[in-house]
Write an enzyme that holds these catalytic residues in place. Structure first.
Site, mmCIF file in Angstrom:
data_model
loop_
_atom_site.group_PDB
_atom_site.id
_atom_site.type_symbol
_atom_site.label_atom_id
_atom_site.label_comp_id
_atom_site.label_asym_id
_atom_site.label_seq_id
_atom_site.Cartn_x
_atom_site.Cartn_y
_atom_site.Cartn_z
ATOM 1 N N PRO B 200 0.784 -1.228 0.000
ATOM 2 C CA PRO B 200 0.000 0.000 0.000
ATOM 3 C C PRO B 200 0.821 1.286 0.000
ATOM 4 C CG PRO B 200 0.159 -0.813 2.232
ATOM 5 C CD PRO B 200 0.927 -1.782 1.371
ATOM 6 N N CYS B 201 2.134 1.201 0.158
ATOM 7 C CA CYS B 201 2.865 2.447 0.412
ATOM 8 C C CYS B 201 2.769 3.485 -0.693
ATOM 9 C CB CYS B 201 4.324 2.228 0.805
ATOM 10 S SG CYS B 201 4.953 0.598 0.521
#
Lengths: 311, 293
Positions: B200-201
């Site tokens: 998700p970064c």
């Protein structure tokens, strides 16, 4: 953080004496002797057990050997948890050495992540560091670092090089002087008895009124049932530190000062485990154990934060 | 991404020539007009609301999503299971292949003639794979995260290499730039079991570019639909076009003409094509990029 350096070193160099035994149903060409090893608390099982693997593979045939995995009293050990956490979670009440069983067959797909190479461990470790920095600094510090700094963190861990590691990690543990702490505290509360592996929530180190939050505040906020009076006395471990809990707050989650008081607040070292006895004016009993004794309190980026004692 | 043409959306930005190149190198050059815009933060409450809206629509069209609540803490996640049939033109175990080989083999499938017997040592098999997708909320990154697991009908789970290999050809470049930053195996935060995760970064990067500046109107749209329709196809998950019809939140600044019609979808599509720094961009307008591997 220079005052804390010896505490940081004590954490980093913490060791757990371990005895590895081959699972009895593994097929061997001759008897497998157990293998003894001092495991670093601040590392991962699959990173530090190459010698263990080689030792047992010597008495086995190639075709009998597939991915190695470890188990303690029937529970597969999650290699992606820090070794210190695994010990505190599963075996802290038993006599040393810690007895771990080694398997080369029937990998438990439903319980364990695969670990086919060191790349997997590095990816996991870096993901933890990044997530913790997302909480502490909105990812600003980790993203501003160069790839070689990230590599240095990993190499420091892999090669057990305290100075190399902390040269970079100290940047992740700082915050601007105008702030009084990190944006949110990276922490996870582990319990051995639940399906949910850990509790992790947003928690600010500073209250809206400007006062510093304590460990007790965090626990009240995040797992209130654990600190309710009817829960009895509880024991909390932080990395390798047994933290005594009492009704008088006492701990700051901070870059970390540990009070070194000769009488109360004394740091005792026992079997590689650090015990912290709180220093405070009123005499409070050290907490007794109950079902929450297995709750482990640690940092999401694994073991790089610390506790401050305030008397 | 949803299939569509570039459409006749009135406010359609044209990216500058060099802009796209910059973005596909993996670093986002956010235009000055966007710099300084506040971060678009998806709070957990809003995440739950949008999931609820999403599930409601899924139920209407029989898309199979449901919300599961955890008993202990009351948080929860979206869940969907589906089966996918895959044609394989390989005889040996994929595990032994590198990512390069896998891509070659998958693309060969497209180019090959129908007469397989001409290719030595290769046979066609059909495999049914059971995919289970979960959408969880990450409080650390304040975005939704896509978890999934996949296994054959006999129960054998797919390996990480097989999962990497099954990523659609459109995204292979980006994947190979950094597979360890993109899809890895992780422990499911609620169930405690191994799942694959789409990292998700970088979500905030691409989501904020479709929610700020000229596309502020997207903010009232369903975040889950915007996000899932973009990331889902990377890992074989399709989001039917019908979701574009989901009515946005009631908002006084909403332009009703533009928000309620399905024709706003093509504009959305173009925006995704134009501003997807997360994935290497090959505009697959001709192909239906809906996760058929």
């Amino acid at each position: 953080m220079t005052d804390d350096k010896d505490v940081l070193r004590d954490v980093w160099f913490g060791r757990i004496p371990t005895c590895f035994t081959l699972y009895q149903d593994e097929i061997t060409e001759r008897e497998a002797e157990p293998y003894y090893l001092l495991l670093p608390r601040i590392s991962y099982l699959t990173l530090v057990t190459d010698k263990v693997k080689k030792h047992f593979q010597k008495v086995m045939r190639q075709e009998e050997v597939s991915e190695i995995w470890f188990e303690y009293e029937g529970t597969p050990l999650k290699w992606h948890y820090p070794i210190g956490l695994l010990f505190d979670l599963h075996a802290s009440n038993t006599a040393l050495p810690w007895s771990i069983t080694v398997h080369f067959k029937n990998f438990p797909e439903k319980d364990l992540l695969h670990c086919h190479s060191k790349d997997v461990i590095e990816a996991h470790f870096m993901a933890c560091i990044k997530e913790a920095d997302a909480l502490k600094h909105k990812s600003q510090v980790i993203n501003e670092m160069q790839k070689k700094d990230h590599k240095q963190l990993w190499m420091g861990l892999q090669n057990d090089k305290f100075e190399q590691f902390w040269a970079i990690n100290r940047k992740l543990m700082e915050y601007p002087p105008e702030d009084n702490g990190f944006r949110y505290i990276p922490f996870r509360i582990y319990q051995a008895t639940t399906e949910r592996p850990f509790i992790q929530k947003l928690f600010r180190p500073i209250a809206s009124g400007g006062q510093l939050h304590t460990l007790g505040d965090l626990l009240k906020d995040v797992c209130p049932s654990a600190v309710a009076p009817e829960a009895g006395d509880l024991r909390f471990f932080m990395h390798c530190t047994h933290v005594a809990m009492c009704s008088h707050r006492i701990y700051h989650l901070d870059k970390g000062q540990v009070k070194r008081d000769k009488k109360e607040g004394e740091i005792k070292s026992q079997r590689g485990v650090m015990w912290l006895v709180p220093g405070h004016t009123e005499r409070m009993p050290i907490c007794k154990r109950d079902t929450f004794a297995n709750t482990f309190f640690g940092f999401a980026n694994t073991f790089f934060g610390w506790i401050k004692v305030v008397s | 991404m949803l299939e569509g043409t570039s459409g006749d959306h009135p406010v359609q930005p044209q990216p500058r020539q060099g802009h796209l190149e910059q973005m596909t190198q993996g670093r986002v050059q956010i235009p000055c007009s966007m710099a300084g815009e506040e971060d678009f933060v998806l709070e957990e409450k809003r995440f739950k609301q949008h999931c609820e809206e999403f599930v409601k629509h899924s139920q209407q069209i029989g898309d199979g999503w449901e919300w599961r609540t955890s008993k202990d803490l009351g948080d929860g996640y979206l869940s969907k299971t589906h089966f996918q049939v895959r044609n394989r033109h390989i005889a040996q175990d994929l595990r032994e292949k590198t990512n390069d080989n896998i891509e070659e083999t998958l693309l060969a499938h497209v180019e090959e003639s129908l007469d397989d017997s001409q290719v030595a040592g290769v046979c066609t098999t059909e495999e049914v794979i059971r995919y289970e997708y979960h959408v969880l909320y990450s409080s650390s990154y304040q975005v939704p995260v896509l978890y999934f697991r996949a296994c054959f009908l006999d129960g054998r789970p797919l390996t990480l290499e097989e999962i990497w290999g099954s990523v659609h050809a459109c995204y292979q470049d980006r994947l190979q730039e950094g597979p360890w930053d993109t899809i890895t195996q992780q422990e499911h935060p609620i169930l405690g079991q191994p799942f694959f995760v789409l990292h998700p970064c970088r979500t905030n990067e691409f989501i904020s570019t479709v929610l700020t500046g000229p596309w502020k109107h997207n903010r009232h749209k369903n975040y889950i639909i915007l996000w899932l329709s973009t990331v889902g196809p990377v890992v074989g998950l399709s989001v039917p076009l019908s979701y574009a019809k989901v009515a946005p939140e009631q908002n006084s600044s909403t332009d009703s003409a533009e928000s309620s019609s399905a024709s706003s979808l093509p504009g959305l599509t173009f925006q995704y094509f134009a501003y997807l720094p997360y994935f290497a961009m090959r505009i697959c307008a001709e192909r239906e990029v809906l996760g058929h591997c």
